[in-house]
Design an enzyme around this catalytic site. Structure first.
Site, mmCIF file in Angstrom:
data_model
loop_
_atom_site.group_PDB
_atom_site.id
_atom_site.type_symbol
_atom_site.label_atom_id
_atom_site.label_comp_id
_atom_site.label_asym_id
_atom_site.label_seq_id
_atom_site.Cartn_x
_atom_site.Cartn_y
_atom_site.Cartn_z
ATOM 1 N N PHE A 1 0.874 -1.172 0.000
ATOM 2 C CA PHE A 1 0.000 0.000 0.000
ATOM 3 C C PHE A 1 0.915 1.226 0.000
ATOM 4 C CE2 PHE A 1 -2.793 3.181 1.866
ATOM 5 C CZ PHE A 1 -3.982 2.947 1.193
ATOM 6 N N ASP B 1 2.313 -4.911 8.730
ATOM 7 C CA ASP B 1 1.118 -4.078 8.614
ATOM 8 C C ASP B 1 -0.086 -5.017 8.493
ATOM 9 O OD1 ASP B 1 -1.008 -2.447 7.818
ATOM 10 O OD2 ASP B 1 0.340 -1.030 6.810
ATOM 11 N N TYR C 1 -10.626 0.678 10.984
ATOM 12 C CA TYR C 1 -11.825 1.050 10.215
ATOM 13 C C TYR C 1 -12.120 0.093 9.072
ATOM 14 C CZ TYR C 1 -8.292 3.455 7.297
ATOM 15 O OH TYR C 1 -7.191 3.758 6.547
ATOM 16 N N LYS C 2 -11.277 -0.930 8.888
ATOM 17 C CA LYS C 2 -11.530 -1.899 7.818
ATOM 18 C C LYS C 2 -12.346 -3.063 8.387
ATOM 19 C CE LYS C 2 -7.694 -0.156 5.129
ATOM 20 N NZ LYS C 2 -6.298 -0.266 4.689
ATOM 21 N N ARG D 1 -12.081 -4.994 -6.883
ATOM 22 C CA ARG D 1 -11.778 -5.615 -5.589
ATOM 23 C C ARG D 1 -13.077 -5.857 -4.826
ATOM 24 N NH1 ARG D 1 -7.926 -2.762 -1.106
ATOM 25 N NH2 ARG D 1 -9.673 -1.312 -1.095
HETATM 26 C C1 LIG Z 1 -5.586 0.907 4.477
HETATM 27 C C2 LIG Z 1 -4.117 0.807 4.645
HETATM 28 C C3 LIG Z 1 -3.406 1.843 5.241
HETATM 29 C C4 LIG Z 1 -4.112 3.117 5.631
HETATM 30 O O1 LIG Z 1 -3.322 4.006 6.326
HETATM 31 P P1 LIG Z 1 -3.978 5.303 6.973
HETATM 32 O O2 LIG Z 1 -2.881 5.942 7.671
HETATM 33 O O3 LIG Z 1 -5.105 4.838 7.853
HETATM 34 O O4 LIG Z 1 -4.547 6.137 5.868
HETATM 35 C C5 LIG Z 1 -2.051 1.672 5.438
HETATM 36 N N1 LIG Z 1 -1.422 0.538 5.049
HETATM 37 C C6 LIG Z 1 -2.095 -0.491 4.462
HETATM 38 C C7 LIG Z 1 -1.355 -1.716 4.063
HETATM 39 C C8 LIG Z 1 -3.453 -0.370 4.218
HETATM 40 O O5 LIG Z 1 -4.118 -1.356 3.616
#
Ligand SMILES: *Cc1c(COP(=O)(O)O)cnc(C)c1O
Length: 421
Positions: A134, A206, A231-232, A380
């Site tokens: 990401f 992560d 939040y996921k 997705r």
């Molecule tokens: C969703 C996601 C994020 C989101 O980071 P935020 O700081 O909450 O915007 C970070 N890393 C991964 C791998 C994600 O899937």
């Protein structure tokens, strides 16, 4: 369920009837006519969240005012929620805090890991991560090395198989996403952490697409640090605070640069120099978003009540069903599965590349089948077993092929890009 072809609608209906997690669907508010396949990006709203929000606003903020830092437990919230979350991560008491964002927490974790390595072997100046990670994970690592300005660099690997080659004697830290946000591919956390350690590096994971979605055993896997979203799959609400975990092995050895007063040993002594509190609390920086954080508990309580073995079993059954239904109808559509078939390597979403991925997803969303689109060309579909059922998958695949077979995506409305995809 039985996936021998042909799979019937009747079989999907029956699978929903037999589903031991079916009762959890009522614990979420989902609008009529919406088939929600995007819980991997923003989870659905727990039914209890309105009541909790009202309590925090009216009783705690409205009436309690500043007294609520003590009387409503606001100050303890990051650690108390962290202890609850620990149960889903294979972590121990006092090892997790809910705070800040995943991006910020990753920065803190990388800084802590780099500092530990600097003391052990200052020649280790490389942070390894994945090109397909990401983007924020790559950007935060790049920001970290720029900020350090001491010859540190980021090394990107292109494929999981290239990790061993990247693990030279110059590597300090390896930061990986347990489940890839685009493909849904999942690393073997234990084997990979062990390979990282054998190479003398530390493992930062992560868990954005793992927490609440797949079994995670941070302690068992021998990981060093972990961060992730609430939040996921944890259904904490839009922008709800993230979490950070540090292994007991590093608990009082680690330092992090965002040394704000919330991480101080005596925050209300108002001293003129920083002394970190012992343990995970030193990962806190400043005043937390209490309203948003309080809502994290609603989603957490639901996840803690659902046996993870059942969640995992249903997630695999639904992703298998999705893949089988698409395969059966694919014909000569240019729909390429990029999610691993091997269960051990699959998270909880299914992704396909299609040359018209963007308008195809827009057409699905217009019918209330909400997945999302990721570059390049990726459709997705997130599977949250707590509120997605077998018929939802059936209906989503039916709609997908109606749109593809009849080229219903080919309209100006669906081709125009929105700001957030
Ligand atoms: C969703 C996601 C994020 C989101 O980071 P935020 O700081 O909450 O915007 C970070 N890393 C991964 C791998 C994600 O899937």
């Amino acid at each position: 369920m039985d996936l021998t072809l042909p799979i019937t609608k009747t079989a999907c209906l029956a699978a929903d009837q037999d589903d031991p997690l079916h009762r959890f669907r009522d614990q979420f508010i989902l609008p009529e006519g919406v088939n929600y396949l995007d819980g991997n990006s923003l989870g659905a709203r727990p039914a209890t969240s309105a009541q909790v929000a009202t309590r925090v606003m009216e009783d705690e903020w409205g009436t309690g005012l500043i007294r609520s830092w003590n009387t409503a437990g606001w100050f303890e919230l990051p650690g108390r929620l962290g202890n609850k979350l620990a149960g889903l991560l294979g972590a121990g008491d006092g090892e997790v805090v809910v705070t800040d964002t995943t991006s910020l927490n990753l920065f803190k974790a990388l800084a802590a890991a780099v500092r530990i390595q600097k003391a052990a072997d200052p020649a280790r100046k490389v942070i390894v991560t994945e090109r397909d990670n990401f983007p924020t994970d790559i950007y935060m690592a790049q920001g970290m090395v720029d900020f350090l300005d001491q010859g540190y660099s980021v090394r990107l690997i292109d494929h999981s198989l290239s990790l061993p080659d990247a693990l030279g004697a110059d590597v300090a830290v390896v930061a990986l996403s347990h489940v890839n946000y685009r493909t849904g591919a999942m690393w073997d956390m234990a084997a990979t952490s062990s390979a990282i350690h054998d190479a003398g590096a530390l493992a930062v994971w992560d868990l954005a697409h793992s927490a609440g979605a797949v079994p995670v055993d941070l302690r068992g896997a021998g990981a060093d640090f972990a961060v992730g979203c609430t939040y996921k799959y944890l259904n904490g609400g839009p922008g709800s605070p993230a979490f950070i975990w540090v292994s007991a092995a590093h608990q009082d050895r680690f330092w992090q640069p965002l040394s704000g007063w919330w991480g101080h040993a005596r925050p209300f002594a108002m001293e003129d120099s920083y002394e970190p509190v012992s343990g995970i609390g030193r990962f806190l920086c400043g005043t937390q978003p209490i309203l948003s954080m309080a809502l994290v508990e609603c989603g957490l309580d639901i996840s803690l009540a659902a046996p993870m073995a059942q969640v995992r079993e249903k997630s695999l059954a639904l992703t298998d069903l999705f893949i089988a239904l698409v395969e059966a109808r694919r014909g000569d559509h240019e729909l390429e599965l990029i999610t691993p078939m091997d269960h051990a390597q699959r998270g909880s979403h299914v992704s396909y590349v299609h040359p018209q991925g963007y308008p195809v997803m827009a057409a699905l969303i217009a019918r209330g089948i909400i997945g999302d689109y990721r570059e390049p060309g990726v459709l997705r579909f997130g599977i949250t077993p707590l509120y997605v059922g077998y018929m939802d998958v059936w209906n989503a695949v039916e709609a997908l092929f109606d749109i593809l077979d009849n080229k219903l995506w080919d309209t100006p409305e669906f081709l125009a890009r929105l700001q957030v995809t």
